[in-house]
Design an enzyme around this catalytic site. Structure first.
Site, PDB file in Angstrom:
ATOM      1  N   LYS A 157     -29.092  -1.605  43.333  1.00 47.56           N
ATOM      2  CA  LYS A 157     -28.328  -1.738  44.585  1.00 47.56           C
ATOM      3  C   LYS A 157     -27.287  -0.630  44.676  1.00 47.56           C
ATOM      4  O   LYS A 157     -26.925  -0.202  45.783  1.00 47.56           O
ATOM      5  CB  LYS A 157     -27.707  -3.130  44.699  1.00 47.56           C
ATOM      6  CG  LYS A 157     -26.677  -3.473  43.630  1.00 47.56           C
ATOM      7  CD  LYS A 157     -25.258  -3.157  44.034  1.00 47.56           C
ATOM      8  CE  LYS A 157     -24.271  -3.450  42.919  1.00 47.56           C
ATOM      9  NZ  LYS A 157     -22.888  -3.139  43.291  1.00 47.56           N
ATOM     10  N   LYS A 196     -23.142  -3.466  35.725  1.00 47.48           N
ATOM     11  CA  LYS A 196     -24.368  -3.304  36.506  1.00 47.48           C
ATOM     12  C   LYS A 196     -24.922  -1.901  36.309  1.00 47.48           C
ATOM     13  O   LYS A 196     -24.362  -0.935  36.815  1.00 47.48           O
ATOM     14  CB  LYS A 196     -24.094  -3.564  37.993  1.00 47.48           C
ATOM     15  CG  LYS A 196     -23.656  -5.000  38.289  1.00 47.48           C
ATOM     16  CD  LYS A 196     -23.305  -5.193  39.750  1.00 47.48           C
ATOM     17  CE  LYS A 196     -22.870  -6.625  40.017  1.00 47.48           C
ATOM     18  NZ  LYS A 196     -22.465  -6.832  41.428  1.00 47.48           N
ATOM     19  N   SER A 235     -17.213  -0.440  49.086  1.00 43.85           N
ATOM     20  CA  SER A 235     -18.176  -0.172  48.020  1.00 43.85           C
ATOM     21  C   SER A 235     -18.006   1.264  47.534  1.00 43.85           C
ATOM     22  O   SER A 235     -18.099   2.213  48.319  1.00 43.85           O
ATOM     23  CB  SER A 235     -19.611  -0.369  48.539  1.00 43.85           C
ATOM     24  OG  SER A 235     -20.550   0.274  47.710  1.00 43.85           O
ATOM     25  N   ARG A 236     -17.772   1.444  46.221  1.00 43.03           N
ATOM     26  CA  ARG A 236     -17.586   2.785  45.666  1.00 43.03           C
ATOM     27  C   ARG A 236     -18.827   3.651  45.897  1.00 43.03           C
ATOM     28  O   ARG A 236     -18.712   4.836  46.185  1.00 43.03           O
ATOM     29  CB  ARG A 236     -17.282   2.710  44.164  1.00 43.03           C
ATOM     30  CG  ARG A 236     -15.978   2.045  43.814  1.00 43.03           C
ATOM     31  CD  ARG A 236     -15.644   2.208  42.346  1.00 43.03           C
ATOM     32  NE  ARG A 236     -16.669   1.660  41.475  1.00 43.03           N
ATOM     33  CZ  ARG A 236     -16.675   0.410  41.024  1.00 43.03           C
ATOM     34  NH1 ARG A 236     -15.723  -0.411  41.400  1.00 43.03           N
ATOM     35  NH2 ARG A 236     -17.610  -0.007  40.204  1.00 43.03           N
ATOM     36  N   TRP A 254     -12.908  -5.323  38.371  1.00 53.38           N
ATOM     37  CA  TRP A 254     -13.802  -6.460  38.204  1.00 53.38           C
ATOM     38  C   TRP A 254     -13.481  -7.220  36.921  1.00 53.38           C
ATOM     39  O   TRP A 254     -13.448  -8.451  36.901  1.00 53.38           O
ATOM     40  CB  TRP A 254     -15.237  -5.984  38.239  1.00 53.38           C
ATOM     41  CG  TRP A 254     -16.314  -7.039  38.256  1.00 53.38           C
ATOM     42  CD1 TRP A 254     -17.513  -6.990  37.605  1.00 53.38           C
ATOM     43  CD2 TRP A 254     -16.321  -8.271  38.989  1.00 53.38           C
ATOM     44  NE1 TRP A 254     -18.253  -8.122  37.862  1.00 53.38           N
ATOM     45  CE2 TRP A 254     -17.537  -8.935  38.724  1.00 53.38           C
ATOM     46  CE3 TRP A 254     -15.394  -8.898  39.827  1.00 53.38           C
ATOM     47  CZ2 TRP A 254     -17.860 -10.176  39.255  1.00 53.38           C
ATOM     48  CZ3 TRP A 254     -15.723 -10.149  40.376  1.00 53.38           C
ATOM     49  CH2 TRP A 254     -16.949 -10.770  40.092  1.00 53.38           C
ATOM     50  N   GLY A 260     -24.176 -10.339  41.440  1.00 53.47           N
ATOM     51  CA  GLY A 260     -24.133 -10.883  42.794  1.00 53.47           C
ATOM     52  C   GLY A 260     -23.081 -10.201  43.642  1.00 53.47           C
ATOM     53  O   GLY A 260     -22.314  -9.360  43.161  1.00 53.47           O
TER      54      GLY A 260
END
Length: 343
Positions: free
Chosen positions: A203, A120, A266-267, A23, A148
């Site tokens: 999330k 996050k 998604s990890r 990222w 996001g």
């Protein structure tokens, strides 16, 4: 690209990205392309730094992507002055890294600095949001949150993406959005920095829960139930900490939840799925070269929800499975057999 001050004067931004994972590299590359200026990116691994500088690639964390030539990697951030810092390291390292970075700067340099939190999660040690931790070193008005639905590989490959920039300072939010926005990366502005951070952290917890149901073979109905009831729990935590009702319906909430709770990219979802299939947590983590933020987020979230005495059965279930390592099937079955209640 130069960002304009309110008085029309042009100001060249010196940008530093802390974190050369997938990222961090994707964000730094985006900034380098948009600004057509040099962007510094700090990486912990010397191999990554050398590869970015010599080959314009980062095949350890972001394979098969050619990076912009304006991206300059560094092994030490000490003494590297910047106007804007994008923080893209695991949440548990944020406080120490920023404290060390600021320790050699003058008060004047610090006063001209803006921080963009792209990590996050909560600070587990302090049981605080990252903005609350950094407020000790920097005024809240100089802090923004980027969050996001945005898988790094898709952003790096210029696939359409929409994200949120949240800040109490509208001028700062607009300035950051100008740096990031282009024809495939759309930026929306938000002033609810509490909810945006909580959405981003929780999330990950919800993605683990969705992965657990997938690994157990419970099917799409169970996953949909986990997601929809999980939204309720996220909003409970958000409101308890001072966030706004309804913020979970934005990009940082439902947008990111849909992405991370339904994709094996998604990890956190893939981690939960493997645990649900009976694999050892230690064995799963041993074979990963990236941090699965949801694990520490789960513990921090559970401690925070206990402080506010919140009813969060899904968060509790993930905590009992991942942190307390209790029987997965028993915990999930207990969750599904809870007494009937109004929605």
């Amino acid at each position: 690209m130069a960002v304009r001050r309110n008085d029309g004067e042009k100001m060249k931004e010196n940008i530093l990205v802390l974190g050369a994972g997938a990222w961090g590299t994707a964000i730094a590359n985006l900034l380098a392309e948009n600004t057509n200026e040099n962007v510094l990116i700090w990486g912990y691994e010397k191999k990554v730094v050398n590869e970015i500088n010599n080959l314009s690639t980062n095949n350890i964390f972001l394979p098969k992507v050619k990076l912009n030539k304006n991206l300059i990697a560094i092994n030490s951030y000490i003494g590297k002055k910047a106007n804007i810092i994008f923080i893209v390291v695991p949440s548990q390292y944020v406080s120490n890294i920023i404290k060390e970075y600021l320790s050699v700067l003058s008060p004047k340099d610090i006063s001209s600095l803006s921080l963009v939190i792209c990590s996050k999660g909560f600070d587990l040690k302090r049981r605080k949001l990252l903005s609350q931790v950094l407020e000790v070193y920097c005024q809240l008005s100089k802090i923004a949150i980027l969050s996001g639905p945005s898988f790094a590989k898709l952003v790096a490959n210029k696939k359409p993406t929409a994200i949120t920039i949240a800040s109490s300072n509208k001028y700062l939010a607009n300035k950051i959005s100008e740096l990031l926005h282009n024809n495939y990366f759309r930026v929306y502005i938000n002033n609810d920095i509490i909810s945006v951070q909580i959405n981003g952290a929780l999330k990950n917890v919800l993605a683990i829960a969705a992965g657990l149901t997938e690994g157990l073979g419970y099917g799409e109905n169970a996953r949909a139930a986990i997601i929809s009831r999980g939204l309720v729990e996220i909003e409970k935590v958000s409101i308890a900490l001072g966030g706004k009702k309804g913020s979970v319906l934005g990009l940082s909430g439902i947008g990111d939840i849909i992405l991370t709770c339904t994709s094996t990219s998604s990890r956190n979802f893939s981690f939960g799925k493997e645990v649900g299939r009976g694999k050892s947590i230690n064995d799963i983590l041993k074979n990963r070269n990236t941090v699965t933020e949801g694990i520490e987020n789960t513990e921090a979230t559970y401690l925070i929800k206990k402080k506010y005495n919140l009813d969060t059965p899904i968060i509790d279930a993930v905590y009992n499975v991942i942190v307390k390592k209790r029987s997965i099937k028993k915990i999930v079955n207990d969750l599904l057999s809870r007494p009937i209640k109004n929605e």
